[in-house]
Scaffold this active site. Structure first.
Site, PDB file in Angstrom:
ATOM      1  N   ASP A  39       0.818  -1.220   0.000  1.00 35.92           N
ATOM      2  CA  ASP A  39       0.000   0.000   0.000  1.00 35.92           C
ATOM      3  C   ASP A  39       0.854   1.272   0.000  1.00 35.92           C
ATOM      4  OD1 ASP A  39      -2.098  -1.887   0.447  1.00 35.92           O
ATOM      5  OD2 ASP A  39      -1.803  -1.706   2.607  1.00 35.92           O
ATOM      6  N   GLU A  76     -11.472   0.244  -3.194  1.00 34.17           N
ATOM      7  CA  GLU A  76     -10.618   0.780  -2.136  1.00 34.17           C
ATOM      8  C   GLU A  76      -9.422   1.483  -2.778  1.00 34.17           C
ATOM      9  OE1 GLU A  76      -9.421  -2.595   0.212  1.00 34.17           O
ATOM     10  OE2 GLU A  76      -8.208  -3.472  -1.389  1.00 34.17           O
TER      11      GLU A  76
END
Length: 307
Positions: free
Chosen positions: A12, A208
């Site tokens: 991420d 997301e």
């Protein structure tokens, strides 16, 4: 393509240029006995490291600045320090992160997961956030502060003509610590209809990993499609959107999740992302990578340099 960071597992990646260097703010994956499930319990991260590099040349060193925040430091957190981001304004630096509170609800200071900050050319700052299924965004359909526990788990709206749920965005106050206004929905439009992308269009709907960057005066909202494993984007004229779907930035990688950031560094544009190649396919043990991206004459993102 070799991982950028190999001393620990990282995912991420939120990358920014601060003081002439690339700084990377990733999740820190770790080994766990928790079995894989669609709620994401196996992503059991407990602290954050910060990394920096002066060059994206493959031979350039990447400095691990060590642990900058851990679960034990945060009184309201029970577990799962997921994807963070960072920003700077007026000489100060800010770290934004999601985690589960003592009741198991994800919080950023607002709700859900995956905060992404964007400071515009005029100095106004915005926070984008949200994630479906384990990220609990679908639990807030009754209102921005109304948590509906019946929607917990791998659930989202479905049905003919039902629009998809969008990420959230809100302008931040001057001190970067609060929302200056009511949070808004981020709308992604289908180019063929001019209407919001539908909930059942899993190849294009938001899931997301929101990110915002600006190129030639246009705003680029990029994101993961989750269970179809694409990185996609839309283009708009305002940081609030709406954004017209523009295509894919990255095809599925090894591993279930895909999450990224896009940054300009020394006149070139870079996509930071992750995969599970280093862990040989273990979904919750990921590694940050980087690749160059380009724009065509129409402003569309492409992965090969136009001739």
């Amino acid at each position: 393509m070799a991982p950028l960071i190999t001393n620990i597992y990282t995912a991420d990646p939120s990358a920014h240029v601060f003081e002439g260097k690339i700084y990377i703010y990733p999740s820190h994956d770790r080994e766990t006995d928790i079995q894989f499930n669609d709620n994401g319990d196996q992503y059991d991260m407990a602290d954050y490291h910060v990394f920096s590099t002066e060059s994206l040349d493959p031979a350039a060193p990447v400095v691990d600045h060590g642990v900058v925040l851990k679960t034990e430091d945060i009184p309201w957190v029970s577990k799962q320090l997921w994807a963070p981001d960072a920003a700077t304004k007026n000489g100060k630096y800010y770290l934004y992160f999601p985690a589960r509170d003592k009741e198991g609800i994800f919080r950023i200071g607002s709700y859900s997961i995956d905060p992404a900050t964007f400071v515009d050319d005029d100095g106004e700052a915005y926070l984008y956030f949200g994630g479906l299924w384990g990220g609990q965004l679908q639990c807030y359909q009754k209102g921005h502060n109304v948590f509906d526990a019946s929607w917990q788990g791998p659930k989202e709206p479905t049905g003919e003509g039902v629009p998809s749920l969008g990420a959230r965005v809100g302008k931040l106050t001057e001190d970067m610590r609060q929302f200056a206004e009511e949070v808004r929905d981020v709308v992604i439009l289908a180019p063929e209809t001019g209407k919001p992308i539908l909930a059942d269009d899993h190849d294009r709907r938001f899931f997301e990993a929101a990110w915002m960057h600006k190129y030639n005066g246009k705003y680029y909202f990029s994101y993961s499609t989750g269970d179809t494993h694409y990185l996609a984007y839309g283009i708009g004229d305002s940081p609030y959107g709406p954004f017209t779907y523009g295509g894919r930035i990255l095809e599925p990688v090894l591993g279930w999740t895909t999450h990224h950031s896009i940054v300009e560094f020394k006149g070139r544009w870079w996509l930071f992302h992750h995969d599970c190649e280093l862990s040989k396919g273990v979904d919750h043990l990921r590694s940050v990578k980087v690749k160059e991206i380009f724009y065509d004459k129409d402003g569309k993102i492409v992965t090969e340099k136009p001739e």
